[in-house]
Design an enzyme around this catalytic site. Sequence first.
Site, PDB file in Angstrom:
ATOM      1  N   PRO A 361      -1.518   8.277  -5.223  1.00 18.00           N
ATOM      2  CG  PRO A 361      -0.610   7.864  -3.219  1.00 18.00           C
ATOM      3  CD  PRO A 361      -1.844   8.172  -3.773  1.00 18.00           C
ATOM      4  N   GLY A 364      -0.121   5.879 -11.841  1.00 14.75           N
ATOM      5  CA  GLY A 364       0.884   5.851 -13.305  1.00 14.75           C
ATOM      6  C   GLY A 364       1.304   7.250 -13.487  1.00 14.75           C
ATOM      7  CE  LYS A 365       1.024  11.222  -8.958  1.00 13.70           C
ATOM      8  NZ  LYS A 365       0.267  10.112  -8.127  1.00 13.70           N
ATOM      9  CB  THR A 366       6.229   7.745 -11.564  1.00 14.73           C
ATOM     10  OG1 THR A 366       5.868   8.364 -10.483  1.00 14.73           O
ATOM     11  CG2 THR A 366       7.769   7.976 -11.885  1.00 14.73           C
ATOM     12  CB  SER A 682     -15.980  16.867   2.703  1.00 10.80           C
ATOM     13  OG  SER A 682     -15.110  15.824   3.075  1.00 10.80           O
ATOM     14  CE  LYS A 725     -14.614  13.865  -0.477  1.00  5.59           C
ATOM     15  NZ  LYS A 725     -15.332  15.036  -0.268  1.00  5.59           N
TER      16      LYS A 725
HETATM   17  P1  ADP Z   1       2.349   7.201  -9.328  1.00  3.87           P
HETATM   18  O1  ADP Z   1       3.550   8.061  -9.969  1.00  3.87           O
HETATM   19  O2  ADP Z   1       1.171   7.989  -9.742  1.00  3.87           O
HETATM   20  O3  ADP Z   1       2.303   6.983  -7.819  1.00  3.87           O
HETATM   21  P2  ADP Z   1       3.528   4.877 -10.562  1.00  3.87           P
HETATM   22  O4  ADP Z   1       3.699   5.490 -12.022  1.00  3.87           O
HETATM   23  O5  ADP Z   1       4.454   4.588  -9.817  1.00  3.87           O
HETATM   24  O6  ADP Z   1       2.417   5.712  -9.998  1.00  3.87           O
HETATM   25  O7  ADP Z   1       2.511   3.532 -11.203  1.00  3.87           O
HETATM   26  C1  ADP Z   1       2.630   2.506 -10.226  1.00  3.87           C
HETATM   27  C2  ADP Z   1       2.648   1.114 -11.269  1.00  3.87           C
HETATM   28  O8  ADP Z   1       1.372   1.051 -11.956  1.00  3.87           O
HETATM   29  C3  ADP Z   1       3.577   1.281 -12.317  1.00  3.87           C
HETATM   30  O9  ADP Z   1       4.137   0.150 -12.457  1.00  3.87           O
HETATM   31  C4  ADP Z   1       2.577   1.478 -13.703  1.00  3.87           C
HETATM   32  O10 ADP Z   1       3.383   1.116 -14.715  1.00  3.87           O
HETATM   33  C5  ADP Z   1       1.281   0.992 -13.322  1.00  3.87           C
HETATM   34  N1  ADP Z   1       0.385   1.573 -13.873  1.00  3.87           N
HETATM   35  C6  ADP Z   1      -0.420   2.779 -13.168  1.00  3.87           C
HETATM   36  N2  ADP Z   1      -1.319   3.082 -14.302  1.00  3.87           N
HETATM   37  C7  ADP Z   1      -1.316   2.247 -15.316  1.00  3.87           C
HETATM   38  C8  ADP Z   1      -2.165   2.242 -16.494  1.00  3.87           C
HETATM   39  N3  ADP Z   1      -2.820   3.232 -16.866  1.00  3.87           N
HETATM   40  N4  ADP Z   1      -1.502   1.176 -17.433  1.00  3.87           N
HETATM   41  C9  ADP Z   1      -0.609   0.310 -17.057  1.00  3.87           C
HETATM   42  N5  ADP Z   1       0.135   0.322 -16.104  1.00  3.87           N
HETATM   43  C10 ADP Z   1      -0.318   1.240 -15.199  1.00  3.87           C
END
Ligand code: ADP
Length: 794
Positions: A361, A364-366, A682, A725
Amino acid sequence: MSERSVVAPIPDVLPLIPLRDLILFPNLVVPLFVGRERSINALEEAMREDHLVALVTQKEAEEPDPGAEDIYEIGCVASVMQELKLPDGTAKALVEGQRRMRIVEWIQSEPYVQVRVELIDEDETVDVETEAMMRTLITDFERASDLGKPIPQEVLMAASTIEEPGRLADFVAFHLNLRVEDKQQILEALEPRERLDRASTFLRKELEILELGSKIQSRVKEQMTKTQREYFLREQLKAIQQELGQYDEVQAEMDEYREKIAAATMPEDVEEKALKEVSRLEKMPAAAAETGVIRTYLDWLIGLPWSSGSDEVIDLKAAQEVLDHDHYGLEKVKERILEYLAVHKLTDHMRGPILCFVGPPGVGKTSLGKSIARSLGREFIRMSLGGVRDEAEIRGHRRTYVGALPGRIIQSISQAGTNNPVFMMDEIDKVGMDFRGDPTSALLEVLDPEQNNAFQDHYLEAPFDLSNVMFITTANLLDPIPPALRDRMEVIHFPGYTEDEKLHIARQYLIPKQLGEHGLTPGKLDIADEAVREIVRRYTREAGVRNLERTIAMICRQVARKVVEGYKRKTSVTARTLHKYLGPPKFSYGLAEEQDEVGVSTGLVWTEVGGDVIFIEATKMKGTGKLTLTGQLGDVMKESAQAAVSYIRTRAKDLGIDEDFNEKLDMHIHVPAAAIPKDGPSAGITMATALASSLIGCPVRRDLAMTGEITLRGRVLPIGGLKEKLLAAHRAGIKTALIPKDNLRDLDLLPPHVRDELEIIPVESMDEVLPRALVKDCRPVLKKAARSKGSSKK
Ligand code: ADP
């Protein structure tokens, strides 16, 4: 205005008014606009005398000053019944035709034209032939009216009462809108029978045109489609009902439905189905329970974006800019996405594997999904599959169920309002399965580009085209995704961030974003880099940046409050003042600082939230060889612990352990974070190390972490999630990591600076683990062990 009735003999010299585009016949009255100076003078002269003028039509309407040769020879003597002078010097007159006449001499041109005329006598006797011609003319005249010629009823009546043949011909010709030349021809036909004949010819021609017109119209009407005709009739019915005050609300609603259905541009068969439902609804008594069901159904059908999509622009450069603008790092991921878009641009469809973002989590996937949508100019929608166990959640319930609705896919599409959104399905690794059916099969259909152009929702009962949707799925772990689904997707790993990356992300993205959201500026709040590092190390322990962002938000909130309460200066948050905002640190950092202990080994685990470092504890106590395992361990992990015990038993002598320890001692292995269930093989070598440490009585290095599955003979087998890890180990300040040799190839994915800072040692067997893991002082013992193993091999 002057007015006088005229009953006087007609003199043979008269003032003349040339007419531009008008023919006057005897016995008929027309209004006349007189503008030219000579004509006004002529009119005035007439008014001075006996109100009579000669009216003759010009051959060319455009001629401004017609001379003798520019006008027709035959015209009409008219009496002026009324004259009205207009303020601009022109005049309006009402004139009545008196007699046909011929111009015999042009007497003068100025100040008005004066001519000598010869009146023409007309023979109005009626014989059988003229009578017949007259009747035909009247019948044709009426027929013209029937065919749509705008002839007032009183004109028709008047025509039928005219008894003189010549006059009838004049009358009919006057009321047909013939060309000026044609009318002049009638005027010049001095013989009444000939005049009738000419009028008849013109009327016939007119009739033919009218008939042709009505034929064309009826053909057009035939061509109108059934629906158009229905629409037409319905509109008429509506108008009639409205007129009668019977147009009620139900009817209005049905009409509204029909209009909306037409506007929704559904596929033909769906539209037909919808219209059928409207008709059903129409016939149903308003109180029937089913009306609500049908209404809801119609609303869903109408609300779906059957054919409306966002206009898409694929500009790779712009897309890259958007991705770079929104996200730090993630180069590999961005590259892969740009490749995907490039293929999409070339092939012009969204075929090809669905992207699956896998990672812990907060990495930045979403938000990357959102950026993709933004860079493509598409809508973004999200739906979580977590806990979806029932196929009906994906596909909807049949309408026969009470309270049935479409499935989540269709609901989301409806919400998006376009048929080509970027559709993110979260937690595809958490799709469940039970007696209600397997959502996987429905998902397979959704995600299969070959099938999803006709996705069947049980509720809609009509196929919906999902082929323009760009699906992206996300998962924390790859393993739990059903293999059939996994095959269909292209997996993109999001590994989690290192401390430095987090610092960059915080500085460039999270802090500016949170400042903005809290109405602050850099002039009001500054968070020092060291403070950010401190947050990363001691207040959050995560692979992503979600908690980091949350913690920054927490600081912003407090500062925002201070600002509102009147604090004017800039607040600077440093590593030292951090605790004022966040309280005491939640985690300790730098495990190297902690004491090496007997029976405590450092393991690396992979959980949904990324990699983590754990400490496995083992103790021995007097007993009978019982093995107790605590910390909510799964079956695989328990078995792995037993394998560790068996390995130590076989190697007891070499390790300097009492060979009978298994009869005299009880063993207890505990894996902390006891409330969280754990499983997987593991931790095998870590448990073995803790046990061995406890039995030998020799401490384990705290700054060394390990991961690997153990076999009974002490071989170290490869494990998953190595990258996460090792990132966790690096994050935790571990100096050395022992990894299975077979995992070496996974190291390519590791950021270079982590590889530089972390000593990574590949191992094949437990015999290589213990000498490195136990503190230096114990090594003599182990050397002996290694030697004896070497000799036993021979
Ligand atoms: P996920 O969907 O992987 O759980 P989110 O997309 O919700 O994660 O990301 C959480 C927060 O972190 C968001 O506000 C996102 O903009 C920020 N974030 C994550 N990765 C990056 C990145 N590489 N650069 C800038 N902001 C990021």
